[in-house]
Write an enzyme that holds these catalytic residues in place. Sequence first.
Site, PDB file in Angstrom:
ATOM      1  N   LYS A 166       0.813  -1.220   0.000  1.00 18.35           N
ATOM      2  CA  LYS A 166       0.000   0.000   0.000  1.00 18.35           C
ATOM      3  C   LYS A 166       0.840   1.261   0.000  1.00 18.35           C
ATOM      4  CE  LYS A 166      -3.849  -1.770  -0.584  1.00 18.35           C
ATOM      5  NZ  LYS A 166      -4.571  -1.456  -1.839  1.00 18.35           N
TER       6      LYS A 166
HETATM    7  N1  PMP Z   1      -3.381  -7.961   1.364  1.00 20.54           N
HETATM    8  C1  PMP Z   1      -3.145  -6.976   2.205  1.00 20.54           C
HETATM    9  C2  PMP Z   1      -2.512  -7.288   3.531  1.00 20.54           C
HETATM   10  C3  PMP Z   1      -3.513  -5.679   1.894  1.00 20.54           C
HETATM   11  O1  PMP Z   1      -3.301  -4.686   2.758  1.00 20.54           O
HETATM   12  C4  PMP Z   1      -4.129  -5.452   0.649  1.00 20.54           C
HETATM   13  C5  PMP Z   1      -4.568  -4.079   0.293  1.00 20.54           C
HETATM   14  N2  PMP Z   1      -5.748  -3.683   1.000  1.00 20.54           N
HETATM   15  C6  PMP Z   1      -4.358  -6.503  -0.216  1.00 20.54           C
HETATM   16  C7  PMP Z   1      -3.958  -7.748   0.180  1.00 20.54           C
HETATM   17  C8  PMP Z   1      -5.034  -6.344  -1.548  1.00 20.54           C
HETATM   18  O2  PMP Z   1      -4.338  -5.527  -2.463  1.00 20.54           O
HETATM   19  P1  PMP Z   1      -5.139  -4.670  -3.502  1.00 20.54           P
HETATM   20  O3  PMP Z   1      -5.936  -3.652  -2.762  1.00 20.54           O
HETATM   21  O4  PMP Z   1      -4.114  -4.024  -4.384  1.00 20.54           O
HETATM   22  O5  PMP Z   1      -6.038  -5.566  -4.271  1.00 20.54           O
END
Ligand code: PMP
Length: 450
Positions: free
Chosen positions: A38
């Site tokens: 993030k």
């Molecule tokens: N796993 C974790 C620990 C995350 O913080 C996030 C982001 N919210 C994700 C997976 C998913 O990533 P994305 O939002 O890019 O789909």
Amino acid sequence: MTALVGRTPLVRLRRVVRGAPAAVLVKVEAANPAGSSKDRAALSMVRAAEASGALAPGGVIFEGSSGNTGIALAMIGAALGYRVVVVVPDRSSQEKLALLRAYGAEVVVTPALLPAEHPDQVRALAARLAAETPGGWYAGQYDNPANVDAHYSTTGPEIWAQTEGRVTHLVAGIGTGGTLTGAGRYLREVSGDRVQVVGADPESSVFGGGSGRPHLVEATGRFVHPQTRADVWPRSFDPAVTTGMRRVPDRAAIMTTRALAREEGLLVGASGGLAVAAAVALAHTLGPDDVVVAVAPDSGRSYLSKYFDDEWVSQRGFGPDGGPAPAVAPASETIAHTTTVEQARVALGQGHALPVVLRQADQGEPVAVAQIIGSVSLDGLRAAAPEELVADHLGPALPLAGAHEPVSAVRERLAQAHDAVVVTHDGLVVAVLPVSELDSRAEVIGDLVP
Ligand code: PMP
């Protein structure tokens, strides 16, 4: 600090692949400065907002996030000199709130269990506060194209360069969808559409065709609140970029997460374990020239008291082996949090505490441990008006016990105060047992379930 975002390592798995012919590599996003993928999205969204004028010097950054995005924005805001306000659900861990405050962010707490349309729902509240604040800007990762751009312009190209163009499959979980959509789109384009883009999704998530029941793997997959009228998917997720989906049970995601730490020395969160579980299964179907890259979005350090805690795992019914299929929880032992006090009085009858469950519209399904939000007893409801909601009179959640656990071990663990225990198997609620029944001569808890 912003210069440290991205350029994370790619690590080849040796043991967890269990002899799969194809290589499986893990993109270790915990190497980012605030600890997750993030950081990329946060930096990209802030830079885009500065460029468009939506965020100006002296401005205030708002986001609704229980986890990594809030922390990333708090870090970026501190580094670039912006005030940051993060709206968090009231079930967030104290460690996460402490981390936000450590970076100087302001934290606004709102109830976790509100439907998407409610004005105080996490993201709705963050957007509203931003609109009401002079200089306020709402990041909105679920619909912000700069989230996807971050992965299109950094994660994807890094994977291509690190594998010297040999990557054949990208596997990632879907929260906002930014990682899979951005990195996936880049890798398809740069490879002349050769790279396959595979979503790893919790079994019950609606992205992969599940029921929408809550799951135990945090920050990835999509559950649907029973009162949500229209389930609008994030704009950051473009299903057209994916070439396939793999649905992963909570058990496989959690066990793979633990195995990565023990067998590879790779401490990642369960969304990383989820992606690796899908990637390993996929690798077993491929050949020696294939290279599968799985994204691990954050570090396992944030989950030591969950996926890495033996008791936490055992209490949710994840025993050492699979065991028999779980029985469906009798409807009378769980009630939806939307039940009124009057309805609950009728349903409870007996008077011992029962767990209140946030139950999905589809009641034919077994109830998941992830759906439990607390307990309620007739005593607790005595003073309440009949038309009030049970959810407003919640008692603490009942203790959990895996069906595979020895009765003696569970009895020792339980404090005197508890009347009942929730029996679990494989992440599902099997039954609710009065503690008094634990005295029998049965060996394991499951033997006591009628
Ligand atoms: N796993 C974790 C620990 C995350 O913080 C996030 C982001 N919210 C994700 C997976 C998913 O990533 P994305 O939002 O890019 O789909």
